[in-house]
Design a protein around this motif. Structure first.
Motif, mmCIF file in Angstrom:
data_model
loop_
_atom_site.group_PDB
_atom_site.id
_atom_site.type_symbol
_atom_site.label_atom_id
_atom_site.label_comp_id
_atom_site.label_asym_id
_atom_site.label_seq_id
_atom_site.Cartn_x
_atom_site.Cartn_y
_atom_site.Cartn_z
ATOM 1 N N UNK A 58 0.910 -1.186 -0.060
ATOM 2 C CA UNK A 58 0.259 -0.114 0.020
ATOM 3 C C UNK A 58 0.705 1.445 -0.014
ATOM 4 N N UNK A 59 1.895 1.283 0.705
ATOM 5 C CA UNK A 59 2.943 2.614 0.877
ATOM 6 C C UNK A 59 3.418 2.608 -0.621
ATOM 7 N N UNK A 60 3.809 1.688 -1.282
ATOM 8 C CA UNK A 60 4.620 1.682 -2.599
ATOM 9 C C UNK A 60 3.492 2.089 -3.716
ATOM 10 N N UNK A 61 2.327 1.892 -3.471
ATOM 11 C CA UNK A 61 1.105 2.175 -4.334
ATOM 12 C C UNK A 61 0.977 3.690 -4.328
ATOM 13 N N UNK A 62 1.129 4.197 -3.088
ATOM 14 C CA UNK A 62 0.578 5.539 -2.721
ATOM 15 C C UNK A 62 1.584 6.605 -2.915
ATOM 16 N N UNK A 63 2.759 6.046 -2.605
ATOM 17 C CA UNK A 63 3.978 6.945 -2.480
ATOM 18 C C UNK A 63 4.858 7.002 -3.869
ATOM 19 N N UNK A 64 4.756 5.860 -4.587
ATOM 20 C CA UNK A 64 5.718 5.685 -5.756
ATOM 21 C C UNK A 64 4.817 5.629 -7.166
ATOM 22 N N UNK A 65 3.813 4.463 -6.983
ATOM 23 C CA UNK A 65 3.089 4.210 -8.277
ATOM 24 C C UNK A 65 2.367 5.336 -8.662
ATOM 25 N N UNK A 66 1.417 5.730 -7.908
ATOM 26 C CA UNK A 66 0.294 6.479 -8.274
ATOM 27 C C UNK A 66 1.065 7.866 -8.564
ATOM 28 N N UNK A 67 2.118 8.531 -7.817
ATOM 29 C CA UNK A 67 2.636 9.948 -8.263
ATOM 30 C C UNK A 67 3.247 9.659 -9.737
ATOM 31 N N UNK A 68 3.889 8.251 -9.762
ATOM 32 C CA UNK A 68 4.900 8.201 -11.345
ATOM 33 C C UNK A 68 3.972 8.136 -12.155
#
Length: 284
Positions: A104-114
């Motif tokens: 969930x952290x990766x999705x919100x902090x990395x994937x969605x912004x990218x």
């Protein structure tokens, strides 16, 4: 002959068929699940058979361990090994949830912004860096599950259950059997209420909020985290029920009651995980 608690000799159990029975149960469960996922006939019956064999194994194996414990065949060295095993088991469960929180952290902090960055604009035009998000390919609108409703009530229920199970422990240590039993009953009731409200929450999510497992990355992470936690609550309520039955039969003493303590540890772990879920999933 000295009491088992005062000996240094480690207890070695007799050969047992239950590990083999457990292996058969796992084979049936895995085979049934694969058959069902591929729509092959009788897969459901194989899966049900696996659960039945697993239940038989649990009753038989744990019943044998309970009989050995009540027969005072375990010394303090065995007690320490049980505590260490339970501690490692809970640690493995912690890491299980750490993996999902990490996703969930990766999705919100990395994937969605990218995906919302200017570099990706040609692929996902108009996609914005907001949460909750079902992802750039999602089409159907949905409503987020808000914190100040059923989730807040469930948080209060689980926090209260942590108090009641601790109160039950105090009763056991003080040789107050009635307090022990009432505390366990209250804890089980609060856990059952939590599960009932979670089922209602899922029904509302599907029928009114259009929040489903297929609702992109938000739906999958929401149901993955809350669903696995609900499974752990179900397991905890089951274990507490077994402890309650044993307490009503007169099992446990103020000095020797690791089975109760192990389940209490597990229940407190479930409480702490829910606090994390409430903050990360519902609140933020």
């Amino acid at each position: 002959m000295s009491h088992p608690a005062s000996t240094s000799r480690y207890f070695v159990p007799e050969p047992s068929p239950w590990p083999l029975v457990g292996s058969i149960a796992l084979l049936l469960l895995a085979s049934g699940a694969v058959l069902m996922m591929n729509s092959i006939a009788n897969g459901g019956f194989v899966l049900i058979g696996g659960f039945a064999v697993l239940a038989i194994m649990l009753f038989g194996w744990f019943g044998r361990v309970i009989g050995e414990s009540e027969g005072q065949r375990y010394n303090l060295q065995v007690d320490r090994s049980f505590r260490l095993a339970m501690a490692w088991f809970i640690f493995s469960e912690v890491m299980f949830f750490v993996a999902f929180f990490g996703a969930l952290f990766y999705i919100r902090v990395v994937a969605i912004p990218d995906l919302a960055s200017p570099e990706q604009a040609a692929l996902w035009e108009g996609f914005r860096n907001v949460w909750p998000s079902a992802g750039p390919a999602a089409k159907d609108p949905f409503t987020q599950m808000h914190a100040w409703g059923i989730p807040a009530i469930n948080t209060l229920l689980l926090l209260s259950s942590g108090v009641t199970v601790t109160w039950a422990h105090w009763g056991l240590v003080a040789n107050k059997r009635q307090q022990l039993i009432i505390g366990l009953m209250l804890t089980i009731l609060l856990g059952a209420l939590f599960l009932t409200l979670q089922v209602y929450e899922y029904r509302e999510a599907y029928s009114h909020l259009n929040l489903k497992m297929t609702t992109g990355v938000y739906g999958s992470t929401f149901f993955m985290l809350t669903g696995f936690h609900g499974f752990h609550v179900t397991l905890g309520v089951t274990m507490l029920t077994v402890i309650l039955v044993r307490a009503m039969k007169g099992h446990f003493t103020a000095e020797r009651h690791f089975a109760f303590e192990g389940v209490a540890w597990y229940w407190h772990f479930v409480d702490v995980v829910w606090l994390g879920l409430f903050v990360v999933i519902y609140w933020l």
